[in-house]
Design an enzyme around this catalytic site. Structure first.
Site, PDB file in Angstrom:
ATOM      1  N   SER A 117      31.976 -48.168 -19.159  1.00 53.39           N
ATOM      2  CA  SER A 117      32.877 -47.026 -19.132  1.00 53.39           C
ATOM      3  C   SER A 117      33.366 -46.769 -17.718  1.00 53.39           C
ATOM      4  O   SER A 117      34.272 -45.965 -17.517  1.00 53.39           O
ATOM      5  CB  SER A 117      32.165 -45.776 -19.654  1.00 53.39           C
ATOM      6  N   ASN A 188      37.809 -41.148 -20.433  1.00 55.71           N
ATOM      7  CA  ASN A 188      37.016 -40.595 -19.332  1.00 55.71           C
ATOM      8  C   ASN A 188      37.886 -40.040 -18.215  1.00 55.71           C
ATOM      9  O   ASN A 188      37.476 -39.114 -17.507  1.00 55.71           O
ATOM     10  CB  ASN A 188      36.012 -41.624 -18.822  1.00 55.71           C
TER      11      ASN A 188
HETATM   12  N1  3HC Z   1      24.217 -40.698 -34.688  1.00 57.20           N
HETATM   13  C1  3HC Z   1      24.860 -41.169 -35.766  1.00 57.20           C
HETATM   14  N2  3HC Z   1      25.709 -40.437 -36.518  1.00 57.20           N
HETATM   15  C2  3HC Z   1      25.869 -39.159 -36.183  1.00 57.20           C
HETATM   16  C3  3HC Z   1      25.208 -38.574 -35.085  1.00 57.20           C
HETATM   17  C4  3HC Z   1      24.351 -39.407 -34.326  1.00 57.20           C
HETATM   18  N3  3HC Z   1      23.698 -38.965 -33.242  1.00 57.20           N
HETATM   19  N4  3HC Z   1      25.569 -37.279 -34.998  1.00 57.20           N
HETATM   20  C5  3HC Z   1      26.412 -37.051 -36.016  1.00 57.20           C
HETATM   21  N5  3HC Z   1      26.600 -38.182 -36.711  1.00 57.20           N
HETATM   22  C6  3HC Z   1      27.480 -38.354 -37.880  1.00 57.20           C
HETATM   23  C7  3HC Z   1      26.946 -37.646 -39.093  1.00 57.20           C
HETATM   24  O1  3HC Z   1      26.066 -38.471 -39.844  1.00 57.20           O
HETATM   25  C8  3HC Z   1      28.229 -37.360 -39.853  1.00 57.20           C
HETATM   26  O2  3HC Z   1      28.680 -38.556 -40.487  1.00 57.20           O
HETATM   27  P1  3HC Z   1      29.343 -38.498 -41.972  1.00 57.20           P
HETATM   28  O3  3HC Z   1      30.517 -37.558 -41.863  1.00 57.20           O
HETATM   29  O4  3HC Z   1      29.741 -39.909 -42.266  1.00 57.20           O
HETATM   30  O5  3HC Z   1      28.278 -37.998 -42.833  1.00 57.20           O
HETATM   31  C9  3HC Z   1      29.247 -37.060 -38.755  1.00 57.20           C
HETATM   32  O6  3HC Z   1      28.719 -37.690 -37.585  1.00 57.20           O
HETATM   33  C10 3HC Z   1      29.421 -35.596 -38.501  1.00 57.20           C
HETATM   34  O7  3HC Z   1      28.157 -35.081 -38.194  1.00 57.20           O
HETATM   35  P2  3HC Z   1      27.675 -33.609 -38.521  1.00 57.20           P
HETATM   36  O8  3HC Z   1      28.489 -33.037 -39.640  1.00 57.20           O
HETATM   37  O9  3HC Z   1      26.207 -33.583 -38.668  1.00 57.20           O
HETATM   38  O10 3HC Z   1      27.893 -32.866 -37.172  1.00 57.20           O
HETATM   39  P3  3HC Z   1      29.184 -32.347 -36.481  1.00 57.20           P
HETATM   40  O11 3HC Z   1      30.322 -32.143 -37.411  1.00 57.20           O
HETATM   41  O12 3HC Z   1      28.670 -31.218 -35.694  1.00 57.20           O
HETATM   42  O13 3HC Z   1      29.610 -33.547 -35.515  1.00 57.20           O
HETATM   43  C11 3HC Z   1      29.548 -34.800 -33.504  1.00 57.20           C
HETATM   44  C12 3HC Z   1      28.720 -34.115 -34.571  1.00 57.20           C
HETATM   45  C13 3HC Z   1      30.336 -35.944 -34.153  1.00 57.20           C
HETATM   46  C14 3HC Z   1      28.572 -35.348 -32.480  1.00 57.20           C
HETATM   47  C15 3HC Z   1      30.549 -33.755 -32.886  1.00 57.20           C
HETATM   48  O14 3HC Z   1      29.831 -32.660 -32.394  1.00 57.20           O
HETATM   49  C16 3HC Z   1      31.373 -34.319 -31.775  1.00 57.20           C
HETATM   50  O15 3HC Z   1      32.394 -34.964 -31.987  1.00 57.20           O
HETATM   51  N6  3HC Z   1      30.947 -34.064 -30.513  1.00 57.20           N
HETATM   52  C17 3HC Z   1      31.634 -34.552 -29.335  1.00 57.20           C
HETATM   53  C18 3HC Z   1      31.147 -35.940 -29.023  1.00 57.20           C
HETATM   54  C19 3HC Z   1      31.874 -36.550 -27.854  1.00 57.20           C
HETATM   55  O16 3HC Z   1      32.710 -35.942 -27.190  1.00 57.20           O
HETATM   56  N7  3HC Z   1      31.551 -37.810 -27.562  1.00 57.20           N
HETATM   57  C20 3HC Z   1      32.089 -38.504 -26.426  1.00 57.20           C
HETATM   58  C21 3HC Z   1      31.031 -38.551 -25.400  1.00 57.20           C
HETATM   59  S1  3HC Z   1      31.567 -39.265 -23.918  1.00 57.20           S
HETATM   60  C22 3HC Z   1      31.396 -40.900 -24.132  1.00 57.20           C
HETATM   61  O17 3HC Z   1      30.853 -41.376 -25.087  1.00 57.20           O
HETATM   62  C23 3HC Z   1      31.990 -41.734 -23.051  1.00 57.20           C
HETATM   63  C24 3HC Z   1      31.087 -42.856 -22.653  1.00 57.20           C
HETATM   64  O18 3HC Z   1      31.763 -43.578 -21.668  1.00 57.20           O
HETATM   65  C25 3HC Z   1      29.722 -42.405 -22.155  1.00 57.20           C
END
Ligand code: 3HC
Length: 282
Positions: A117, A188
């Site tokens: 990243s 990012n």
């Molecule tokens: N692992 C696997 N699947 C997961 C999970 C996890 N840790 N957390 C949630 N999920 C899945 C659930 O199983 C569900 O899947 P489904 O719809 O197929 O059943 C789906 O995600 C939605 O989950 P929930 O309904 O339980 O929870 P939310 O609606 O609250 O969503 C979230 C959780 C998807 C994590 C949401 O809060 C979100 O989008 N958060 C922001 C995440 C983000 O910004 N990520 C980017 C990070 S930065 C990055 O990655 C950059 C890199 O360079 C480091």
């Protein structure tokens, strides 16, 4: 493409392995030590089990997905993979070692990709025998849930490799965008200033972590606040990524704030250590 190799069994490597196995790929997940291998098995099993418990997946499908993953310490096992994605720590010397080895052991037509990243693909490709082979396939955390994948393009990558990388990501059900090999790519570049500013505000005592997160969720419609997201991603990951981009660009928007450096030095890395901007029950 049928067989995927993944080098690195941290949260990104594990998430990619789980996602690909659920889509029917044969996966070779290469960990660098036994303890990481066991953690990967536990983490992927736990993640699939949660889906079963929620009634979103049948037990047979969970078992089928797990059976698709070969957890191993031997990198040579990726020799017959159609595509290999490197997802190790963000240390350029280590990544170069991985790609040097992959060029030796993989088929000449295998796609070689990095999930980096923050590091320059151009710098990695410059150390490879064939700089047309390396492509960025950048996933987001948590990989099974996040719908985007950035395809990262150097000046030298071949059009065939780019098209194959895009097709692979789409076969996982992801939407792709393409970005030039520049610091932060697209996502990012957008999100780091936001997250680093949240830390600066917190450090300056402008508002509590809860209030900053509530502001982002209710005032901007974000699914998670920047500080809780930060705890999920890991403070060390963000510190190392932003530091390496800052050292390359000297642009103030990406300079890691003091509070981030201090928290990393204190071992407050987020959920994984039980404390970051919030405290967690281990
Ligand atoms: N692992 C696997 N699947 C997961 C999970 C996890 N840790 N957390 C949630 N999920 C899945 C659930 O199983 C569900 O899947 P489904 O719809 O197929 O059943 C789906 O995600 C939605 O989950 P929930 O309904 O339980 O929870 P939310 O609606 O609250 O969503 C979230 C959780 C998807 C994590 C949401 O809060 C979100 O989008 N958060 C922001 C995440 C983000 O910004 N990520 C980017 C990070 S930065 C990055 O990655 C950059 C890199 O360079 C480091």
């Amino acid at each position: 493409m049928q067989k995927l190799g993944i080098i690195g069994s941290g949260s990104m490597g594990n998430g990619i392995a789980q996602t690909a196995a659920q889509k029917g790929y044969d996966v070779v997940l290469v960990a660098h030590r036994q303890v990481s291998l066991e953690k990967a098995q536990k983490s992927i099993t736990g993640s699939l089990q949660k889906r079963v418990d929620k009634g979103k997946m049948a037990v047979e499908d969970m078992n089928a997905a797990l059976a698709k993953i070969d957890f191993t310490l031997e990198m040579d096992k990726v020799a017959d993979c159609d595509i290999v994605i490197e997802a190790i720590a963000e240390i350029i010397e280590e990544k170069i070692k991985v790609f040097t080895k992959l060029e030796e052991i993989c088929r000449p037509d295998a796609i070689l990709a990095t999930n980096t990243s923050s590091l320059s693909l151009t710098d990695i490709a410059a150390a490879m025998k064939d700089n047309t082979r390396l492509v960025g396939i950048h996933f987001f955390n948590p990989v099974p849930a996040m719908k985007l994948v950035e395809i990262v393009k150097t000046e030298t990558v071949s059009e065939d490799v780019l098209a194959a990388a895009k097709a692979f990501a789409e076969s996982l059900g992801k939407t792709t965008i393409t970005a030039k090999d520049t610091p932060g790519f697209v996502v990012n570049y957008l999100q780091y200033p936001f997250r680093l500013n949240a830390m600066r505000m917190y450090g300056a005592g402008i508002a509590s972590a809860e209030d900053i997160d509530t502001a982002a969720k209710l005032g901007l419609g974000h699914p998670m606040g920047p500080l809780e997201l930060q705890d999920m991603v890991g403070l060390d990951i963000t510190y190392n990524a932003t530091k390496s981009i800052y050292e390359k660009t000297h642009e103030p928007w990406i300079q890691p704030p003091q509070i981030l450096e201090d928290m990393v030095k204190a071992g407050k890395l987020g959920r994984k250590t039980g404390e970051g901007f919030y405290k967690y029950d281990k």
